[in-house]
Motif scaffolding. Structure first.
Motif: not given
Length: 378
Positions: A133-152
């Motif tokens: 998976a990507m470790k660097s991401l480009s988004v736009m102002e106003g976006d909703t960004v969720t960073l996942h832990t990947g664990v339960t």
């Protein structure tokens, strides 16, 4: 009545049960811990098994030894792992025997087995899956960004989120940033500390101020961008209203294009970038389009407002006046040309008086004089 034979049988059963309990207590039951991480993470495997001072513990990756230790002998080695694809990535804790894999790669997916050699060998297995998976991401102002832990099954206090090294949230779940702004660009760090592992992850977010409103004229094509050059490891879908009009599934690589009659075949096939293109736009295409891109490490949600300006097919007044004037001039010119042609075709007729002969003039004058004398006599 109890007999000697029955007493012997009972004793045999007790001895058998005791032996089974002893074996279970010495050997234990092999424990498998499943872990899901992302390429580039640093993960520490925690066996929680006491390693005797004079005992030898070995870490195995599949059927290969990658690290081993013996406290009494002063043996602490990870050179075995250097030879099988873990060069400069393994660290072995001399006190606990914890094994840390830094900058983990997808080819490190597999079973990690801790074996402790003593009178009876004990074992603990970690089944590790590494996602690309990507470790660097480009988004736009106003976006909703969720960073996942990947664990339960995480308990309070086991997750720590940081931004620029400063704690920002003590959560038991993913980190969600709504209406993200440019000043929130930077590194986001995650630390997870459980009974089975310690995980460190860093993701970099770049927030741009690209327009999220698109305005075109009727008939023009409009393209809605994902902001990435190639969709890899994403589940992606576009929505218009309540309808999914295009998606990509990272597992099946299936691309779906809407058969919605509103678009009537005007949606272009989604390419590698995941961009959505609408050709021959109509005013009815105006509205809010929703993008959802989800990977193992993060999810991005975006709304893009599209306005299609209708073409006014009625003629403006000034245009009517100009056209009327032009038509009037053309008619006048045509009339003048026709008139000129017609008048040139007429015969030239001139009325002239024939000259009176001189003899006739003398006779006329004599008759006039006689008439005048007669009037005077009377």
């Amino acid at each position: 009545m109890r007999t000697a034979a029955s007493d012997i049988s009972m004793m045999n059963i007790f001895f058998l049960l005791e032996a089974l309990l002893l074996v279970d207590g010495v050997f234990g039951v092999d424990e498998t811990v499943s872990l899901s991480v992302i390429k580039g993470d640093s993960v520490t495997l925690k066996p929680h098994t006491a390693i005797p001072e004079d005992d030898t513990a070995q870490w195995w990756f599949g059927d290969l030894i990658i690290a081993q230790m013996n406290k009494a002998a002063g043996l602490f080695s990870t050179s075995e792992g250097d030879k099988v694809g873990f060069k400069d990535r393994l660290n072995l804790d001399k006190q606990t025997g914890y094994l840390t894999i830094t900058n983990i790669r997808t080819n490190h997916t597999g079973d990690y087995n801790l074996k402790i050699k003593s009178t009876v060998e004990k074992s603990k297995i970690f089944s590790v899956t590494v996602h690309d998976a990507m470790k660097s991401l480009s988004v736009m102002e106003g976006d909703t960004v969720t960073l996942h832990t990947g664990v339960t099954d995480i308990q309070r206090g086991q997750i720590q989120w940081k931004s620029g090294g400063v704690p920002i949230a003590d959560l038991n779940e993913d980190l969600t940033i709504r209406n993200i702004q440019r000043d929130q660009s930077g590194d986001y760090e995650l630390e997870i500390n459980t009974t089975s592992m310690i995980l460190h992850r860093k993701l970099h977010i770049t927030v741009s101020d690209e327009m999220k409103k698109v305005s075109v004229k009727e008939g023009e094509s409009v393209t809605l961008n994902t902001g990435v050059t190639e969709i890899q490891g994403y589940d992606l879908f576009w929505m218009f209203g309540d309808d999914v009009i295009g998606n990509i599934n990272k597992e099946t690589k299936h691309t779906y294009d809407s058969k919605d009659t509103r678009f009537n075949g005007r949606l272009q096939p989604i390419g590698k970038s995941g961009d959505l293109t609408i050709s021959d736009s109509k005013p009815a295409d105006s509205g809010v389009y929703h993008l959802n891109m989800s990977s193992s490490s993060h999810t991005v949600q975006r709304n893009i407002t599209v306005t299609v300006k209708a073409i006014d097919h009625s003629m403006p007044i000034w245009k009517k006046i100009v056209i009327g004037a032009v038509i009037g001039i053309v008619i006048a010119i045509v009339f003048a040309i026709v008139f000129r042609i017609v008048t040139k075709s007429w015969p030239c007729r001139k009325k002239t008086l024939d000259p009176v002969p001189s003899g006739d003039m003398d006779l006329l004058e004599s008759n006039l004089n006689k008439e005048s004398d007669t009037r005077n006599t009377h």
